[in-house]
Design a protein around this motif. Structure first.
Motif, short mmCIF file in Angstrom:
data_model
loop_
_atom_site.label_atom_id
_atom_site.label_comp_id
_atom_site.label_asym_id
_atom_site.label_seq_id
_atom_site.Cartn_x
_atom_site.Cartn_y
_atom_site.Cartn_z
N HIS A 366 0.84 -1.18 0.00
CA HIS A 366 0.00 0.00 0.00
C HIS A 366 0.89 1.24 0.00
O HIS A 366 2.10 1.11 -0.01
N TYR A 455 -3.14 -5.52 4.31
CA TYR A 455 -3.71 -4.44 5.10
C TYR A 455 -3.68 -3.19 4.26
O TYR A 455 -2.83 -3.03 3.41
N GLY A 456 -4.58 -2.27 4.55
CA GLY A 456 -4.53 -1.00 3.84
C GLY A 456 -3.65 -0.02 4.58
O GLY A 456 -3.11 -0.31 5.64
N MET A 457 -3.57 1.17 3.99
CA MET A 457 -2.70 2.20 4.56
C MET A 457 -3.43 3.04 5.60
O MET A 457 -4.56 3.47 5.39
N ILE A 458 -2.81 3.22 6.74
CA ILE A 458 -3.27 4.20 7.73
C ILE A 458 -2.04 5.02 8.06
O ILE A 458 -1.16 4.55 8.77
N LEU A 459 -1.94 6.21 7.50
CA LEU A 459 -0.68 6.94 7.61
C LEU A 459 -0.94 8.39 7.97
O LEU A 459 -1.71 9.07 7.30
N ALA B 194 -4.05 9.63 6.22
CA ALA B 194 -4.39 9.08 4.91
C ALA B 194 -4.83 7.64 5.06
O ALA B 194 -4.23 6.87 5.81
N GLU B 198 -9.99 0.68 0.69
CA GLU B 198 -10.71 -0.43 1.34
C GLU B 198 -10.98 -0.13 2.81
O GLU B 198 -11.95 -0.62 3.38
#
Ligand SMILES: Nc1nc2c(ncn2[C@@H]2O[C@H](COP(=O)(O)OP(=O)(O)OP(=O)(O)O)[C@@H](O)[C@H]2O)c(=O)[nH]1
Ligand SMILES: [Mg+2]
Lengths: 616, 209
Positions: A366, A455-459, B194, B198
Motif C-alpha cells: 500500500h 492491510y490497507g494504509m493508515i498513515l 491518509a 478499502e
C-alpha cells in the motif's frame, strides 16, 4: 541509569536524542524514521546516563513490531525513567499515548516539543495546569533551536515523579479490571492488556476473554474500541482544560495542490524526475571537473616521474582508486543525499504515499511502501531497514525484492559516470526505463504469487516544512561519511591488491577463464566480468575495478559503446551489494535474501544477454 | 445433485442472461469460467439430467426455472461473501472475489441470508442510528470538506491503529482530500490521516448538520 525517549511518531524524539548525546541519528519529517532502539550515553554531573531513542508509536497496546519493541522496553526492570515527548501542536492526540504511558507508573518528565510551531499557530498551553493534572514536570522545548533541551536531563535526574493520573474507564471495564486484579493478583495494566487479548497465561486469558465477551455483548463494540474511546475522552477533557487558545487548522493552499486529484500525481512524477535529472547534471558537472583536475594535476605528473614498474603499478592503483572514488562516486552520491534529505525533511514523502496508494496496491503493497522505494534511490540499506514500517510480512517480502532493484546512488554512479559520458544521455535514461519496467513487472507478479494477508494504509501526514539547511547538510554528511570512512579505504586497499594481482598476471589468468563465458553471453571481455564480481562488494566498485583493470579512466578507448551499456545494465541489475544482503538477512530472513539475490542475478545476466543479442 | 462445477455453470449462465442480456451458450459459459468447452458440455449434460437446464441446438443453454433459481442463489451468495470479506474483514476486492468464488459453493442458504442481514445493518450504536436508512454512508462516499461523525468501524483485526488515532464510533472527523480511486485524507483531532480505499469504505459515517 537508563532513560527512554517515548512519544508519537515524528514529534522530535530523535532530534532531542541527537542534541543530548551528540550522536548522529536519522531525523526526518515522516512517521517511522526510527524503527529500532538506539542508545547512547551522556554524563551529567558525574552521573552516567544511558539514553535510548525509541521508535515512535501511537499506542502501547498494539501488535505492530515497533509497539512491541517499546512495550518490552518500558516494562523492562532496568528502565529508571521516561521522557515523554509530546507535539504541542497536536496535544490532544499526543495525550492519548501519554495517558497510557502514565499507567506503567515509571518516573516521568513530560516534554512539550515544537513550541515554535505552536506559537506560530497561536496555540497557548497552560503548563502549570497540565503539570498538576498529570503530576509530573512539563518542559516546553523547541528542539530545532535547542531551546530548553538542556533542562531535560536535570529534570529527569532530580525532579522526575511517577504520574498520578488514572483514566476513568467505563463502568463495565472497571468492574472487569477489579475482578481480574483480585482473582489473579495481576496489576491494573496487565488486567487491561488481558481484556484486550494480549496476555499469554491461559488462566488469565480465559477469564479475561469471558469478561470481554460479556462487555462486548452489552456495548456492541469491541473492548479495544471502548478502552480507546475512554482514553480519547480523558485526553480531550485534559486538552480542553489546558489549551487556552485553539484555532481551527485549515489545509494550506500548497498542501491542497500537492494532494489534488489532477496535479498531485503530475507533481509527484515531476519531483522524482527532477531529482534524477539534477543529480545527473550536477553530478556529471562536478565529475568532469574533479576527474579532469585530478588527471592533469596528479596522475600525469606521477606518470612522468618514470618510476620502476612495480612502484609505478601500485602508485597508479592508489591514484586510480582515489580518482574513481572521489571524482566519480562522491559527486553523485553526495548530490543524491542532499536531494533525498530535502525530500525527507519537507514532509512530502507522506503525501507521495497517499498519492501512490492505488499504484502501490497493484504492486502488492500500500501507499506507505513508496517511502522505502524512494529512499532506496539514495541507498538500499536504510531503505530496507525502513521496511519494518510495513505491517505484513507479505508486503515486506515484496518490498525487499523491489527495493533491492532500485538503482541506488552507487548504481547511478555507474549509469551516469560511464553510460552518460561514453554512450550518451538517452542511453543512460533508457537504463532507468528498463529498471523501472522490471521493477513494476516484478511487483505485479509478486503481488499475485506471494501468500499472506493484506492491510490497507493508515498513515499520518507529516506537516509541510521548509527543510533546515543545517539538518539537510548534517544528514547528508553523516551518510557520505560512511562512504568516505568505510568505502574509500576499502577501495584503496582493494585497488592495491588488484594492482599487485595484475602485476603478477593473476587477472589475465582469471580473465582468460571467464572470458569464454562472458564473451559469448554478454559480449564483455574477461576483465570486465571480474569487475562485475567486485560490484558485489560495493556497487560503485564495479566501475572502479573496471577502471583499474583496464588501466584508464577513458573507457571508450578500450570498450565499445555497446559493451559499456551491457556492463552498466548488468551491474545495475544483478545481486544487491554485500551490505544490502546483510540487512536483508536481518529484516526478511536468509531464505528471502537468497531468493532476492538469485532472482536479481538471473535477471541481470538474462537482460544483459538479451541486450547483447538484440542491440550490440 | 448439483456439483460446484455445475453451480458455476448455472451462475455463469444466469449472469449472461440477466446482466448482459445475451443468450448463454456452452462456449460463452466456458469463456467466463476459463474452462474447457468439453468439460462444460459434460457438466451441462449432467445438469440436464437433474432438470436444471436443457441443451438446445447450437449448444444454447436454456435454463429451467429450477436452474435459474439455483444460479441466482449462487450469485447472491457470491455477492454477500465478497462484501463480507472486503467490507467487514477488510480484504482487498479482488482477493475477496476470488475467495468468494470458492466459498459460495459450501455455505448454506441460511448462513448466506444471515450474513446478508448482518452486513445490511451494522452492529451496535449504528443499529439505532441507521434504522430506516436505505443506503449506508461510508467515508468513501462523501465529498471533500464534509464534517462527519463516525458510526461504525467495520474492519476488525489489525486495524486497532484507527482507534488509537481517534477514528472510532462517536468521534467527529472531516474529509480533507479524496482521490479518484477513493483513497482519503481525514482530519481527526487536528491531525491529517491518509487511508486506503478499502479502509475508507468500511468506516460508516453520518453527516453533521
Ligand atoms: N519546527 C520544529 N520542528 C521540529 C522540532 N523538533 C523536531 N522537529 C522536526 O520534526 C521532524 C521529526 O523529528 P524526528 O526527531 O525525526 O522525530 P521522531 O520523533 O524521532 O520520529 P520517529 O523516529 O518517526 O518516531 C524533523 O523534521 C525535525 O526537524 C521543533 O521543535 N520545531
Ligand atoms: Mg526518530
Amino acid at each position: 541509569m537508563k532513560i527512554g525517549l517515548i512519544g508519537n511518531p515524528n514529534v522530535g524524539k530523535s532530534l532531542i536524542f541527537h542534541q543530548l548525546t551528540g550522536i548522529g541519528v536519522e531525523v526526518s519529517n515522516y512517521p517511522g524514521t526510527t524503527v529500532d532502539l538506539f542508545s547512547g550515553t551522556l554524563c551529567y554531573r558525574k552521573e552516567r546516563i544511558d539514553l535510548v531513542d525509541l521508535p515512535g508509536i501511537y499506542s502501547l497496546e498494539g501488535k505492530s513490531p515497533e509497539e512491541e519493541i517499546v512495550r518490552n522496553f518500558i516494562t523492562g526492570e532496568e528502565v529508571e525513567g521516561l521522557v515523554a515527548v509530546l507535539d504541542a501542536t497536536h496535544l490532544e492526540r499526543n495525550l492519548y499515548l501519554l495517558l497510557q504511558v502514565a499507567e506503567y507508573k515509571k518516573p516521568l518528565v513530560v516534554v512539550l516539543n515544537m513550541m515554535d510551531e505552536a506559537e506560530k499557530r497561536g496555540i497557548e498551553i497552560d503548563r502549570e495546569k497540565l503539570s498538576s493534572i498529570i503530576g509530573t514536570e512539563v518542559i516546553p522545548v523547541t528542539a530545532t533551536q535547542g531551546k530548553n533541551v538542556g533542562e531535560i536531563i536535570p529534570a529527569i535526574l532530580f525532579r522526575s515523579r511517577t504520574p498520578d493520573i488514572t483514566i476513568p474507564y467505563d463502568l463495565h471495564i472497571e468492574a472487569a479490571i477489579r475482578t481480574l486484579v483480585s482473582v489473579h493478583g495481576i496489576s491494573r495494566v496487565v488486567a487491561l492488556q488481558a481484556l484486550q487479548g494480549m496476555v499469554d497465561d491461559p488462566g488469565i486469558a480465559e477469564s479475561a476473554g469471558t469478561l470481554a465477551r460479556e462487555i462486548e455483548e452489552v456495548h456492541r463494540m469491541s473492548v479495544q474500541q471502548i478502552i480507546a474511546g475512554n482514553r480519547h475522552r480523558c485526553a480531550r477533557v485534559i486538552a480542553e482544560k489546558v489549551i487556552r487558545k485553539r484555532e481551527e487548522v485549515t489545509a494550506g493552499s500548497l498542501d491542497t495542490l500537492l494532494t489534488s486529484r489532477v496535479w498531485g500525481p503530475v507533481i509527484l512524477c515531476a519531483v522524482l524526475a527532477a531529482i534524477l535529472l539534477s543529480v545527473f547534471s550536477i553530478g556529471s558537472y562536478l565529475e568532469e571537473f574533479l576527474v579532469g583536475s585530478f588527471e592533469s594535476l596528479i596522475v600525469q605528473p606521477f606518470l612522468s616521474l618514470g618510476l620502476e614498474p612495480l612502484p609505478e603499478q601500485i602508485g597508479l592503483a592508489i591514484l586510480l582508486a582515489l580518482q574513481a572514488g572521489l571524482g566519480i562516486a562522491f559527486p553523485f552520491i553526495f548530490t543524491f543525499y542532499i536531494f533525498i534529505s530535502i525530500l525527507e525533511d519537507s514532509g512530502y514523502l507522506t503525501r507521495a504515499a497517499f498519492l501512490a496508494d492505488s499504484t502501490m496496491h497493484r504492486l502488492g503493497m500500500h501507499g506507505q511502501g513508496i517511502i522505502p522505494l524512494i529512499l532506496g534511490f539514495g541507498c538500499n540499506v536504510p531503505a530496507i531497514m525502513g521496511l519494518r514500517l510495513l505491517r505484513t510480512r507479505r508486503e515486506r517480502v515484496i518490498a525487499s525484492f523491489l527495493v533491492s532493484m532500485i538503482p541506488c546512488s552507487a548504481r547511478t554512479v555507474i549509469i551516469a559516470g560511464i553510460v552518460a559520458v561514453f554512450v550518451g544521455f538517452g542511453a543512460a535514461l533508457s537504463i532507468y526505463v528498463i529498471t523501472f519496467g522490471l521493477i513494476i513487472l516484478t511487483g505485479i507478479v509478486l503481488s499475485r504469487i506471494t501468500p499472506g494477508e493484506r492491510y490497507g494504509m493508515i498513515l499520518e501526514l507529516s506537516p509541510l516544512r521548509v527543510p533546515e539547511p543545517g539538518n539537510v547538510l548534517a544528514k547528508s554528511w553523516y551518510r557520505i561519511r560512511e562512504f568516505l570512512v568505510i568505502a574509500m579505504p576499502l577501495l584503496v586497499a582493494a585497488s592495491i591488491v588488484l594492482g599487485l594481482l595484475q602485476y603478477i598476471g593473476f587477472f589475465s589468468l582469471f580473465a582468460e577463464l571467464v572470458a569464454p563465458f562472458s564473451e559469448t553471453i554478454l559480449g564483455l571481455p574477461g576483465y570486465a566480468a571480474s569487475a562485475l564480481l567486485f560490484g558485489i562488494l560495493r556497487k560503485e566498485m564495479a566501475l572502479e575495478t573496471l577502471v583499474i583493470l583496464s588501466g584508464t579512466a577513458d573507457l571508450a578507448s578500450v570498450l565499445t559503446a555497446g559493451q559499456i551499456y551491457v556492463f552498466a545494465v548488468v551491474s545495475v541489475l544483478f545481486i544487491p551489494c554485500i551490505s544490502t544482503i546483510a540487512v536483508l538477512v536481518k529484516v526478511v530472513g536468509a531464505r528471502i535474501t537468497f531468493l532476492v539475490s538469485l532472482y536479481t542475478l538471473i535477471l541481470g545476466i538474462c537482460i544483459g544477454a538479451l541486450i547483447n543479442i538484440l542491440v550490440v | 445433485m448439483k456439483t460446484s462445477a455445475g453451480e458455476d455453470i448455472l451462475e455463469a449462465a444466469c449472469l449472461l442472461l440477466e446482466k448482459e442480456k445475451s443468450i448463454p451458450t456452452v462456449r460463452k459459459v466456458a469463456g467466463r469460467l476459463s474452462e474447457d468447452e468439453d468439460r462444460v458440455r459434460k457438466e451441462a449434460l449432467e445438469l440436464e439430467k437433474g432438470g436444471f437446464l436443457r441443451l438446445e441446438e447450437g449448444d444454447i443453454i436454456e435454463l429451467s426455472e429450477k436452474g435459474r433459481e439455483a444460479g441466482l442463489r449462487t450469485i447472491q451468495k457470491h455477492t454477500v461473501l465478497e462484501r463480507f470479506l472486503s467490507e467487514i474483514l477488510g480484504m482487498e476486492r479482488a482477493a475477496a472475489s476470488e475467495e468468494a468464488c470458492i466459498l459460495e459453493h459450501d455455505i448454506s442458504d441460511e448462513t448466506a441470508d444471515r450474513l446478508e442481514g448482518f452486513i445490511a445493518v451494522p452492529r451496535g450504536r449504528g443499529r439505532r442510528l441507521q434504522r430506516g436508512r436505505r443506503r449506508l454512508l461510508t467515508l468513501a462516499d462523501v465529498p471533500e470538506g464534509t464534517d462527519l461523525r463516525v458510526v461504525t468501524v467495520r474492519c476488525r483485526g489489525g486495524y486497532e491503529r484507527l482507534a488509537d488515532l481517534g477514528i472510532l464510533p462517536g468521534e467527529t472527523i472531516r474529509v480533507v482530500h479524496i482521490l479518484n480511486h477513493k483513497a482519503v485524507v481525514v482530519r481527526v483531532k487536528g491531525c491529517d490521516v491518509a487511508l486506503s480505499p478499502e479502509i475508507a469504505s468500511s468506516i460508516l459515517v453520518e453527516r453533521l448538520q
